[in-house]
Write an enzyme that holds these catalytic residues in place. Structure first.
Site, PDB file in Angstrom:
ATOM      1  N   ASP A   1       0.948  -1.008   0.041  1.00  0.00           N
ATOM      2  CA  ASP A   1       0.070  -0.023  -0.050  1.00  0.00           C
ATOM      3  C   ASP A   1       0.885   1.299   0.093  1.00  0.00           C
ATOM      4  O   ASP A   1       2.168   1.228   0.123  1.00  0.00           O
ATOM      5  CB  ASP A   1      -0.810   0.058   1.442  1.00  0.00           C
ATOM      6  CG  ASP A   1      -1.675   1.226   1.254  1.00  0.00           C
ATOM      7  OD1 ASP A   1      -2.428   1.615   0.027  1.00  0.00           O
ATOM      8  OD2 ASP A   1      -1.994   1.860   2.355  1.00  0.00           O
TER       9      ASP A   1
ATOM     10  N   TYR B   1      -0.757   8.117  -2.441  1.00  0.00           N
ATOM     11  CA  TYR B   1      -0.835   7.732  -3.682  1.00  0.00           C
ATOM     12  C   TYR B   1      -1.757   8.482  -4.702  1.00  0.00           C
ATOM     13  O   TYR B   1      -2.029   9.057  -5.755  1.00  0.00           O
ATOM     14  CB  TYR B   1      -0.844   6.257  -4.297  1.00  0.00           C
ATOM     15  CG  TYR B   1       0.329   5.419  -4.028  1.00  0.00           C
ATOM     16  CD1 TYR B   1       1.476   5.857  -3.732  1.00  0.00           C
ATOM     17  CD2 TYR B   1      -0.009   3.937  -4.374  1.00  0.00           C
ATOM     18  CE1 TYR B   1       2.401   4.959  -3.418  1.00  0.00           C
ATOM     19  CE2 TYR B   1       1.005   3.267  -4.544  1.00  0.00           C
ATOM     20  CZ  TYR B   1       2.441   3.524  -3.669  1.00  0.00           C
ATOM     21  OH  TYR B   1       3.572   3.011  -3.843  1.00  0.00           O
ATOM     22  N   GLY B   2      -3.013   8.887  -3.655  1.00  0.00           N
ATOM     23  CA  GLY B   2      -3.908   9.446  -4.274  1.00  0.00           C
ATOM     24  C   GLY B   2      -3.936  10.646  -5.082  1.00  0.00           C
ATOM     25  O   GLY B   2      -4.899  10.974  -6.009  1.00  0.00           O
TER      26      GLY B   2
ATOM     27  N   CYS C   1      -4.495  -1.671  -1.733  1.00  0.00           N
ATOM     28  CA  CYS C   1      -4.531  -0.169  -2.134  1.00  0.00           C
ATOM     29  C   CYS C   1      -5.416  -0.127  -3.374  1.00  0.00           C
ATOM     30  O   CYS C   1      -5.260  -0.691  -4.558  1.00  0.00           O
ATOM     31  CB  CYS C   1      -3.145   0.332  -2.522  1.00  0.00           C
ATOM     32  SG  CYS C   1      -3.121   2.063  -3.058  1.00  0.00           S
TER      33      CYS C   1
ATOM     34  N   CYS D   1     -11.163   3.080  -0.519  1.00  0.00           N
ATOM     35  CA  CYS D   1      -9.655   3.181  -0.146  1.00  0.00           C
ATOM     36  C   CYS D   1      -9.400   2.574   1.158  1.00  0.00           C
ATOM     37  O   CYS D   1     -10.233   2.738   2.122  1.00  0.00           O
ATOM     38  CB  CYS D   1      -9.370   4.989  -0.126  1.00  0.00           C
ATOM     39  SG  CYS D   1      -7.782   5.397   0.977  1.00  0.00           S
ATOM     40  N   THR D   2      -8.191   1.831   1.205  1.00  0.00           N
ATOM     41  CA  THR D   2      -8.004   1.109   2.040  1.00  0.00           C
ATOM     42  C   THR D   2      -7.566   1.694   3.361  1.00  0.00           C
ATOM     43  O   THR D   2      -7.687   1.187   4.728  1.00  0.00           O
ATOM     44  CB  THR D   2      -6.861  -0.084   1.936  1.00  0.00           C
ATOM     45  OG1 THR D   2      -5.734   0.796   1.517  1.00  0.00           O
ATOM     46  CG2 THR D   2      -7.279  -0.856   0.843  1.00  0.00           C
ATOM     47  N   HIS D   3      -7.263   3.046   3.532  1.00  0.00           N
ATOM     48  CA  HIS D   3      -7.258   3.827   4.886  1.00  0.00           C
ATOM     49  C   HIS D   3      -8.429   4.264   5.356  1.00  0.00           C
ATOM     50  O   HIS D   3      -8.447   4.190   6.776  1.00  0.00           O
ATOM     51  CB  HIS D   3      -6.493   5.378   4.466  1.00  0.00           C
ATOM     52  CG  HIS D   3      -5.177   5.243   4.190  1.00  0.00           C
ATOM     53  ND1 HIS D   3      -4.478   4.700   3.089  1.00  0.00           N
ATOM     54  CD2 HIS D   3      -4.035   5.689   4.970  1.00  0.00           C
ATOM     55  CE1 HIS D   3      -3.153   4.756   3.149  1.00  0.00           C
ATOM     56  NE2 HIS D   3      -2.892   5.297   4.423  1.00  0.00           N
TER      57      HIS D   3
HETATM   58  N1  DGL Z   1      -4.793   3.461   0.621  1.00  0.00           N
HETATM   59  C1  DGL Z   1      -4.604   3.678  -0.801  1.00  0.00           C
HETATM   60  C2  DGL Z   1      -5.932   3.326  -1.520  1.00  0.00           C
HETATM   61  O1  DGL Z   1      -6.618   2.587  -0.974  1.00  0.00           O
HETATM   62  C3  DGL Z   1      -3.989   5.000  -1.047  1.00  0.00           C
HETATM   63  C4  DGL Z   1      -4.375   6.295  -0.473  1.00  0.00           C
HETATM   64  C5  DGL Z   1      -3.704   7.400  -0.652  1.00  0.00           C
HETATM   65  O2  DGL Z   1      -2.020   7.096  -0.710  1.00  0.00           O
HETATM   66  O3  DGL Z   1      -3.996   8.452  -1.084  1.00  0.00           O
HETATM   67  O4  DGL Z   1      -6.169   4.012  -2.531  1.00  0.00           O
END
Ligand code: DGL
Length: 281
Positions: A17, A49-50, A80, A190-192
């Site tokens: 991730d 990453y977003g 992710c 989003c996994t966060h």
């Molecule tokens: N946890 C990630 C997702 O599921 C990325 C969140 C990020 O880094 O912006 O998209």
């Protein structure tokens, strides 16, 4: 892509991730697959990453996949959504092992909604992705899908702020506009975001359903491992958990007891430099 069958030892599961968001999938994985060692790479040096271009996301995840394969992983979970949407097809075409990606729960949400309006919370990168649009076109015909990027959710989780007035204010600001438009199902794309689910549940009425896909991803991994006939561990000691971060080691070490309490695995956490020190712009 199939796993090799009749392995001597339980297959090591690789996970990746942009940061600690994938721990929301990892916590399910540790519970449901106790015999399998897990190796997780958090790309904190490039988090989030977003807001990154797809080609950068692909470059990062290809390198991380290389390192997970070098570490002996036999299956890789792209924990992710942003990396799955922009990179999973390239990963599958590049390596001879199975990759399991995240898929926002648009299909179950479309089946479940009574108002005909569904909200998808996901990163800007995910929402812009062609793969996401294909998902909506295939499974949400006749349903209005309202998307909303919530970059502050990622910031909160990476800061370990999962409750309290700040978390509540941010969640309220992102979610209320969707509820005002009639959304009755919220998809956590989003996994966060699942780490903020307890706060969301205090903000949204009980008539609004909240969906995430961590459990479904674990069941998919479990089915692939079963189909390969992998040998469950004969040892009673729990399998190891290795966590690597491309960023600050202290950051991840501090968040571990908060995000993965009572995981029950022997754990190592270390910094790894996969990109010659390159940091997020
Ligand atoms: N946890 C990630 C997702 O599921 C990325 C969140 C990020 O880094 O912006 O998209």
């Amino acid at each position: 892509m199939r796993l090799p069958s009749n392995m001597e030892a339980p297959i090591k599961i690789g996970m990746l991730d942009s940061g600690v968001g994938g721990f929301s999938v990892l916590r399910e994985m540790l519970r449901s697959l106790p015999s399998h060692p897990v190796h997780y790479v958090a790309d904190n040096a490039w988090c989030p990453y977003g807001n990154k271009p797809p080609r950068d996301i692909r470059r990062r995840v290809l390198r991380i996949a290389d390192s997970l394969i070098e570490a002996g992983c036999g299956i890789i979970v792209v924990a992710c959504n942003s990396a799955t949407i922009h990179g999973v097809e390239l990963l599958r075409a590049s390596y001879p092992l199975p990759f399991v990606g995240m898929e926002p729960a648009v299909k179950p949400a479309a089946e479940m909604t009574r108002s005909g309006i569904v909200g998808v919370l996901a990163t800007e990168a995910s929402i812009a992705g062609e793969k996401f649009h294909r998902l909506v076109t295939a499974h949400a015909q006749g349903v209005r899908v309202i998307t909303r990027p919530c970059p502050r959710f990622v910031e909160l989780v990476e800061a370990g702020v999962l409750e309290g007035p700040e978390a509540e204010a941010v969640v309220r600001a992102e979610v209320m506009p969707l509820l005002e438009q009639g959304v009755d199902v919220l998809v956590l794309g989003c996994t966060h975001y699942p780490f903020l689910r307890p706060v969301m549940e205090t903000v949204v009425p009980p008539t609004v359903s909240i969906l995430d896909t961590g459990g479904a991803v674990c069941r998919r991994v479990s089915r692939l491992l079963d189909a390969a006939g992998t040998t469950p561990s004969s040892s009673h000691s729990p399998a190891a958990l290795a966590i690597e971060t491309t960023g600050d080691l202290e950051h991840v070490t501090r968040l571990l007891p908060l995000l993965l309490p009572d995981h029950g695995r022997p754990v190592t956490v270390r910094h790894v430099d996969l990109f010659n020190g390159e940091a997020s712009p």
